[in-house]
Design an enzyme around this catalytic site. Structure first.
Site, PDB file in Angstrom:
ATOM      1  N   ASN A 166       0.836  -1.206   0.000  1.00  0.00           N
ATOM      2  CA  ASN A 166       0.000   0.000   0.000  1.00  0.00           C
ATOM      3  C   ASN A 166       0.869   1.253   0.000  1.00  0.00           C
ATOM      4  OD1 ASN A 166       0.652  -0.893   2.652  1.00  0.00           O
ATOM      5  ND2 ASN A 166      -0.892   0.415   3.558  1.00  0.00           N
ATOM      6  N   CYS A 226      -4.492   0.977  -1.946  1.00  0.00           N
ATOM      7  CA  CYS A 226      -4.275  -0.321  -1.307  1.00  0.00           C
ATOM      8  C   CYS A 226      -3.320  -1.190  -2.130  1.00  0.00           C
ATOM      9  CB  CYS A 226      -5.591  -1.081  -1.178  1.00  0.00           C
ATOM     10  SG  CYS A 226      -6.774  -0.328  -0.070  1.00  0.00           S
ATOM     11  N   GLU A 255       0.455   5.299   0.717  1.00  0.00           N
ATOM     12  CA  GLU A 255      -0.458   6.302   1.294  1.00  0.00           C
ATOM     13  C   GLU A 255      -0.122   7.727   0.859  1.00  0.00           C
ATOM     14  OE1 GLU A 255      -0.578   5.495   5.535  1.00  0.00           O
ATOM     15  OE2 GLU A 255      -1.774   3.686   5.189  1.00  0.00           O
ATOM     16  N   CYS A 262     -10.497  -4.431   1.357  1.00  0.00           N
ATOM     17  CA  CYS A 262     -11.530  -3.415   1.618  1.00  0.00           C
ATOM     18  C   CYS A 262     -12.595  -3.475   0.528  1.00  0.00           C
ATOM     19  CB  CYS A 262     -10.887  -2.023   1.672  1.00  0.00           C
ATOM     20  SG  CYS A 262     -10.532  -1.328   0.046  1.00  0.00           S
ATOM     21  N   GLU A 272      -3.633  -4.330  -2.901  1.00  0.00           N
ATOM     22  CA  GLU A 272      -4.328  -5.216  -3.852  1.00  0.00           C
ATOM     23  C   GLU A 272      -4.614  -4.489  -5.168  1.00  0.00           C
ATOM     24  OE1 GLU A 272      -5.065  -4.616  -0.686  1.00  0.00           O
ATOM     25  OE2 GLU A 272      -6.431  -6.109   0.146  1.00  0.00           O
TER      26      GLU A 272
END
Ligand code: THU
Length: 159
Positions: free
Chosen positions: A61, A72, A63, A111, A74
């Site tokens: 990830n 994220c 940020e 998520c 994924e």
């Protein structure tokens, strides 16, 4: 009024129950999680995606000080896979997470936005993606296809 019940199959595996491919993919996700840029959440996530041609794409990830701008692990991994290997379906994805400063792996599952992204990739290639989600104590949750984690998803009802 009729009740619609949804039912998911989620397998819980002990470390010894994983095959070599699954172990290797989880290990790749653990390694790449060390590259997470997560100064705001301190939650370091790694994702490793196995393509049908044997290639493994991995990401962590990343940020941003403007929090929603962060991405994220994924979605970054699947985006890279789609951009660089458009002819090869992702077949399995390992997801792991660790809080900064902790030894133990944290529990993790994708998520909502990532679940929707996984759904899109499954539809694009017409193939379910097996998800491996590492939990504390080496337990792994395994699901075949995003439907198990996303009941009544948008494209189930609008087709
Ligand atoms: N995160 C992921 O990368 N993948 C998940 O499955 C859960 C959440 C990231 C987003 C954010 O950078 C941090 O973890 C905390 O939510």
């Amino acid at each position: 009024m009729k009740k619609i019940e949804s039912h998911s199959i989620i397998e819980e595996l002990l470390p010894a129950e994983l095959d070599h491919i699954e172990q290797a993919l989880l290990s790749r996700a653990q390694t790449i999680s060390k590259n997470a840029y997560a100064p705001y959440s301190g939650f370091h996530v790694g994702a490793a995606v196995l393509l049908e041609n044997g290639e493994v794409i991995q990401s962590s990830n990343q940020e941003n000080v403007s929090f929603p701008t962060g991405v994220c692990a994924e979605r970054l991994a699947l985006g890279y896979a789609g951009a660089n290997y458009p002819a090869h379906a992702p077949v399995m994805m390992a997801i792991v997470a660790q809080r900064g400063g902790e030894e133990e792996w944290a529990g993790v599952s994708p998520c909502g936005i990532c679940r929707q992204t996984i759904n899109e990739v499954e539809n694009r290639f017409q193939k379910p993606i097996t998800l491996l989600m590492l939990q504390p104590n080496g337990i792994v949750l395994r699901t075949k296809g995003i439907s198990q984690l996303l009941p009544l998803k948008f494209d189930d009802l609008n087709s």
